[in-house]
Design an enzyme around this catalytic site. Structure first.
Site, PDB file in Angstrom:
ATOM      1  N   ARG A  29       0.806  -1.227   0.000  1.00 60.49           N
ATOM      2  CA  ARG A  29       0.000   0.000   0.000  1.00 60.49           C
ATOM      3  C   ARG A  29       0.842   1.282   0.000  1.00 60.49           C
ATOM      4  NH1 ARG A  29      -3.320  -3.267   3.493  1.00 60.49           N
ATOM      5  NH2 ARG A  29      -5.241  -3.826   2.405  1.00 60.49           N
ATOM      6  N   LYS A  80       3.891  11.442 -10.944  1.00 57.94           N
ATOM      7  CA  LYS A  80       3.058  10.585 -11.794  1.00 57.94           C
ATOM      8  C   LYS A  80       3.803   9.288 -12.059  1.00 57.94           C
ATOM      9  CE  LYS A  80       0.275  13.624 -14.740  1.00 57.94           C
ATOM     10  NZ  LYS A  80       0.063  14.010 -16.155  1.00 57.94           N
ATOM     11  N   GLU A 125      11.173  17.862 -24.460  1.00 60.00           N
ATOM     12  CA  GLU A 125      10.491  18.278 -23.228  1.00 60.00           C
ATOM     13  C   GLU A 125      11.071  19.594 -22.688  1.00 60.00           C
ATOM     14  OE1 GLU A 125       7.836  17.024 -21.916  1.00 60.00           O
ATOM     15  OE2 GLU A 125       7.670  15.035 -22.821  1.00 60.00           O
ATOM     16  N   LYS A 134       8.583  22.920 -14.003  1.00 61.13           N
ATOM     17  CA  LYS A 134       7.638  21.844 -13.709  1.00 61.13           C
ATOM     18  C   LYS A 134       7.270  21.832 -12.231  1.00 61.13           C
ATOM     19  CE  LYS A 134       6.378  17.074 -14.434  1.00 61.13           C
ATOM     20  NZ  LYS A 134       6.639  15.797 -15.137  1.00 61.13           N
ATOM     21  N   GLU A 185      -3.455  17.462 -11.264  1.00 62.53           N
ATOM     22  CA  GLU A 185      -3.871  17.784 -12.625  1.00 62.53           C
ATOM     23  C   GLU A 185      -5.367  18.094 -12.734  1.00 62.53           C
ATOM     24  OE1 GLU A 185      -3.520  15.712 -16.953  1.00 62.53           O
ATOM     25  OE2 GLU A 185      -1.737  15.546 -15.723  1.00 62.53           O
ATOM     26  N   ARG A 243      -1.853  22.034 -14.095  1.00 60.15           N
ATOM     27  CA  ARG A 243      -0.861  21.006 -14.449  1.00 60.15           C
ATOM     28  C   ARG A 243      -1.083  20.441 -15.847  1.00 60.15           C
ATOM     29  NH1 ARG A 243       1.685  16.157 -10.690  1.00 60.15           N
ATOM     30  NH2 ARG A 243       2.896  15.191 -12.351  1.00 60.15           N
ATOM     31  N   ASN A 271       1.041  18.933 -20.586  1.00 57.91           N
ATOM     32  CA  ASN A 271       0.727  17.989 -21.662  1.00 57.91           C
ATOM     33  C   ASN A 271       0.811  18.627 -23.047  1.00 57.91           C
ATOM     34  OD1 ASN A 271       0.173  15.724 -19.979  1.00 57.91           O
ATOM     35  ND2 ASN A 271      -1.812  16.619 -19.459  1.00 57.91           N
ATOM     36  N   HIS A 310       1.408  16.550 -26.129  1.00 61.93           N
ATOM     37  CA  HIS A 310       1.239  15.147 -25.762  1.00 61.93           C
ATOM     38  C   HIS A 310      -0.070  14.527 -26.254  1.00 61.93           C
ATOM     39  CE1 HIS A 310       4.653  16.153 -23.329  1.00 61.93           C
ATOM     40  NE2 HIS A 310       4.749  14.934 -22.846  1.00 61.93           N
ATOM     41  N   HIS A 352       1.143  11.246 -27.699  1.00 61.21           N
ATOM     42  CA  HIS A 352       0.804   9.932 -27.138  1.00 61.21           C
ATOM     43  C   HIS A 352       0.025   9.085 -28.136  1.00 61.21           C
ATOM     44  CE1 HIS A 352       1.202  11.020 -22.577  1.00 61.21           C
ATOM     45  NE2 HIS A 352       2.364  10.785 -23.148  1.00 61.21           N
ATOM     46  N   HIS A 367       9.766   8.989 -27.460  1.00 55.25           N
ATOM     47  CA  HIS A 367       8.723   9.841 -26.871  1.00 55.25           C
ATOM     48  C   HIS A 367       8.868  11.307 -27.289  1.00 55.25           C
ATOM     49  CE1 HIS A 367       5.827  11.390 -24.009  1.00 55.25           C
ATOM     50  NE2 HIS A 367       6.758  12.183 -23.503  1.00 55.25           N
TER      51      HIS A 367
END
Length: 360
Positions: free
Chosen positions: A121, A143, A185, A227, A237, A241, A245, A248, A252, A265
Site C-alpha cells: 500500500r 506521476k 520536453e 515543472k 492535474e 498542471r 501535456n 502530448h 501519445h 517519446h
C-alpha cells in the site's frame, strides 16, 4: 550542484542537479529515505555503466541494497514487469518501512514509482534519473504508472518521491537520438511558461547538443523549476498542471498508433507541439507564423521531426487521441500556445478543424 524544491507541504522534496552526483547518492538518500533496505530498480544497460559507482555509494552510507533489474524499453512498461518486481521485493524481504530507488530512464522511473505506490500500500521512494527525458520530466511530479495495450499510462497513481538526484554526467553515455528526445520536453517548458528560457535554448542549442555540463545543468534545473512550480500549484492535474501535456495529445496517440516502437517519446511530442501550434493559429489564439517558425526551427536544429509521417490517416490518429486518459466526457483537451511562454487549455476543438490540421 543546484537544488530545486518541489513545494507540496509535508510531501515537499528536493531535486539535486549537477555533475558527479552519483557518488553522493548514498549520503543524499540517507537524508531523505527511511529504513535499512533499499530496493534499487534499474536495467542491465544502466547497471553496466554506473551500477558499481551507485552501489558503492549506497553501501558506504549503510544501506542493505536489494538490486532488481527489469528489461529495457517502453514495451516492458506493463503489469507483467510490475508483478516480477513485486516477487523480487517479497523474496528480498522488503518491508513497509524500507524504500525503493529508481535508477534509469523514464520507463524505469514510471515502473519503480508504481511499484513503490502499490507494494504494501505504498513505500517511500527516490529517483536517480539517467536520461535527459527522465531528468527534466518523468522524474518530477509524482506521476507513476504503466501502459495498457489500448493506451499509454492508463494504469497509474500519484506518488511523490522523497528526492531526485540528476547527475548530468550520465547523459554522456546516451545516443544522440536520446538527447534529442529529451530536449523536446526542455523546449516544451519554454513554450508553456518562459519566453526567456526558449530564447536561451535557441542561443545555446549547440552547447546542449555537445553536452556542455554548465549548459546541461542550467537546462535541467530550469526545466525542473518550471515543472515544480506547476506541480506545486496543481498536484493532481485538476487545472494548471494540464499545461505540461503540451504536444502530448497528438504525441501519445502517435506513439500508441505505431506500437511504441517507431518514435522516441520526444520525437512524437515534437510533432505534437508543431500540430498544436498550427491548431492554435487555425483557431486564432494569437500564436503567430513567426512563433511557429521559431518553434519548428528549434526542434529541427535539435534533430527532431516536425511533421506527421507521410500517409498518416488523420481519422485513425483521432481514434487513438480519443482513447487518451485526458479525454473528459468524450471531449479532447488540447494545450495550445497563445505566444511562446504562454499556453491555454482548450477543451473543445471542432472535429472538422482538427482533421483539417492533421491532414495539412
Amino acid at each position: 550542484m543546484k537544488t530545486v524544491r518541489v513545494e507540496l507541504g509535508d510531501r515537499s522534496y528536493p531535486i539535486y542537479v549537477g555533475e558527479g552526483l552519483l557518488a553522493r547518492v548514498g549520503e543524499l538518500t540517507r537524508q531523505h529515505l527511511p529504513g535499512r533496505r533499499l530496493m534499487v530498480i534499474s536495467n542491465s544497460t544502466v547497471t553496466g555503466l554506473y551500477g558499481e559507482v551507485l552501489k558503492e555509494s549506497l553501501e558506504a552510507a549503510g544501506w542493505k541494497v536489494l538490486w532488481a533489474e527489469m528489461p529495457d524499453g517502453e514495451e516492458h512498461k506493463n503489469l507483467a514487469t510490475v508483478s516480477r518486481l513485486y516477487d523480487l521485493a517479497v523474496e528480498g524481504e522488503l518491508e513497509r518501512g524500507d524504500a525503493i530507488l529508481a535508477f534509469g530512464g523514464g520507463v524505469v522511473g514510471d515502473v519503480a514509482g508504481f511499484v513503490a505506490a502499490t507494494f504494501m500500500r505504498g513505500v517511500a521512494w527516490g529517483q536517480v534519473p539517467t536520461t535527459l527525458l527522465a531528468q527534466v520530466d518523468a522524474s518530477v511530479g509524482g506521476k507513476v504508472g504503466v501502459n495498457h495495450p489500448q493506451g499509454k499510462n492508463l494504469i497509474g497513481a500519484f506518488h511523490q518521491p522523497r528526492l531526485v538526484v540528476a547527475d548530468v554526467d550520465t547523459l554522456r553515455s546516451l545516443p544522440r537520438r536520446e538527447i534529442a528526445s529529451g530536449m523536446a520536453e526542455v523546449v516544451k517548458y519554454g513554450v508553456i511558461r518562459s519566453a526567456s528560457f526558449f530564447a536561451w535554448l535557441e542561443e545555446n542549442v549547440e552547447a546542449l547538443l555537445s553536452l556542455a555540463p554548465e549548459a546541461l545543468t542550467h537546462a535541467v534545473a530550469t526545466s525542473c523549476r518550471i515543472k515544480a512550480e506547476v506541480v506545486a500549484a496543481d498536484e493532481k492535474e485538476s487545472g494548471l498542471r494540464a499545461i505540461l501535456n503540451f504536444g502530448h495529445t497528438v504525441g501519445h496517440a502517435l506513439e500508441a498508433m505505431t506500437d511504441y516502437v517507431r518514435f522516441a517519446h520526444g520525437e512524437a511530442v515534437a510533432i505534437g507541439m508543431v500540430v498544436a501550434s498550427r491548431l492554435a493559429r487555425r483557431l486564432g489564439l494569437g500564436f503567430t507564423a513567426e512563433e511557429e517558425r521559431r518553434l519548428a526551427n528549434l526542434l529541427e536544429a535539435i534533430g527532431l521531426p516536425t511533421s506527421l509521417p507521410p500517409g498518416t490517416d488523420p481519422r485513425e490518429l483521432l481514434l487513438f487521441m480519443q482513447r487518451d486518459k485526458k479525454v473528459k466526457e468524450g471531449k479532447l483537451t488540447f494545450i495550445l500556445p497563445r505566444h511562446i511562454g504562454e499556453v491555454e487549455i482548450v477543451r473543445e476543438v471542432p472535429q472538422e478543424i482538427l482533421l483539417e490540421v492533421l491532414g495539412a
